[in-house]
Design an enzyme around this catalytic site. Structure first.
Site, short mmCIF file in Angstrom:
data_model
loop_
_atom_site.label_atom_id
_atom_site.label_comp_id
_atom_site.label_asym_id
_atom_site.label_seq_id
_atom_site.Cartn_x
_atom_site.Cartn_y
_atom_site.Cartn_z
N ILE A 58 0.87 -1.17 0.00
CA ILE A 58 0.00 0.00 0.00
C ILE A 58 0.91 1.22 0.00
O ILE A 58 1.83 1.31 0.81
CB ILE A 58 -0.96 -0.01 1.22
N SER A 59 0.69 2.13 -0.95
CA SER A 59 1.59 3.27 -1.11
C SER A 59 1.54 4.18 0.11
O SER A 59 0.54 4.26 0.81
CB SER A 59 1.18 4.08 -2.35
N GLN A 60 2.65 4.89 0.33
CA GLN A 60 2.69 5.82 1.45
C GLN A 60 1.67 6.93 1.21
O GLN A 60 1.40 7.31 0.07
CB GLN A 60 4.10 6.39 1.61
#
Length: 218
Positions: free
Chosen positions: A67-69
Site C-alpha cells: 500500500i503506497s505511502q
C-alpha cells in the site's frame, strides 16, 4: 471508554496528524486532504500493521505488493486533479482498495482493476463497510485497461512501467489526464494530458518507487 471506542479515537487522531503532515509536505488541494481524512486507512492494512497505518511509509500487503505511502497517494491524486474534477476514473492496481476509496470521495465514478485475485477479494472485504456507491472493483489485467467502461476522464496507475501502455492511452477521453510511475528502476511520475483534438502532452514530476506493472492475472 471501551477498547473499540478508544481505538477509534486513536485512529481519528492519527489520521489528523497524517493530514497535518501532508500539508507540511506541500499537499495544498483541500479536496485531496478532505478525502484522505475521510478514509480510515487502518482498515486497509494487515491487522498486525494497523498501528503503523498513518505513518508516511509504504506497507506490505502480501502477494509482493504494497500500500503506497500516504504522501504518494495524495501527490498523485493532487496532480491528477490539478484544480479540476476527476470525472470518470480508472485505477490500475487496486491492491487493498485504499486509493480507490480516496478517489471515490472526489470522482463521479471509479473503476478499480486488480490482477491478483487474493487482493481483489481483500479489497472487496475492506471496502464493503464503507458502502461507496460510485466505486466498482474489477478483477483483470490492468495493463489493457477496461475498454467496456472507457473512455475515462482520469487514469491513475499504481505500478511502474517502462512505457505508457497503449490501451490506456486509447481509453483516455479528450481533455483527459493519466498519471503513472514511469521507469523500470529509476521511476518518475509521468502525467499525460490529451487535448480536445487528441494531441498528447507529457510532464514529469517526483521520483517514486512502485512495484512493476505486470500483464495477465493470477
Amino acid at each position: 471508554m471501551n477498547q473499540r471506542s478508544a481505538s477509534a479515537v486513536t485512529a481519528v487522531r492519527a489520521r489528523a496528524r497524517m493530514i497535518e503532515r501532508l500539508r507540511e509536505q506541500g499537499i495544498a488541494d483541500s479536496r485531496v486532504l478532505a478525502a484522505m481524512n475521510q478514509v480510515p486507512r487502518h482498515l486497509f492494512v494487515q491487522e498486525a500493521l494497523a498501528s503503523r497505518a498513518y505513518e508516511d511509509t509504504a506497507l506490505p500487503l502480501g502477494c509482493q505488493q504494497t500500500i503506497s505511502q500516504p504522501y504518494v497517494v495524495a501527490r498523485m491524486i493532487e496532480l491528477l486533479a490539478h484544480g479540476r474534477e476527476l470525472g470518470k476514473t480508472l485505477e490500475v492496481g487496486a491492491g487493498c482498495g485504499y486509493q480507490a476509496a480516496v478517489l471515490s470521495c472526489m470522482a463521479k465514478e471509479v473503476y478499480a482493476i486488480e490482477r491478483i485475485r487474493t487482493l481483489i477479494e481483500r479489497a472487496k472485504d475492506n471496502l464493503r463497510p464503507l458502502r461507496l456507491p460510485n466505486l466498482r472493483l474489477k478483477y483483470g489485467d490492468g495493463s489493457v485497461g477496461l475498454p467496456e467502461a472507457a473512455p475515462f476522464d482520469t487514469i491513475i496507475v499504481a505500478a511502474g512501467t517502462a512505457s505508457v501502455p497503449k490501451p490506456l492511452l486509447e481509453q483516455l477521453a479528450p481533455l483527459g489526464r493519466l498519471i503513472l510511475p514511469l521507469g523500470s528502476v529509476d521511476q518518475t511520475l509521468l502525467m499525460v494530458e490529451r487535448s480536445a483534438d487528441g494531441r498528447l502532452k507529457e510532464s514529469r514530476y517526483d521520483a517514486v518507487r512502485f512495484v512493476p506493472l505486470l500483464a495477465g492475472t493470477e
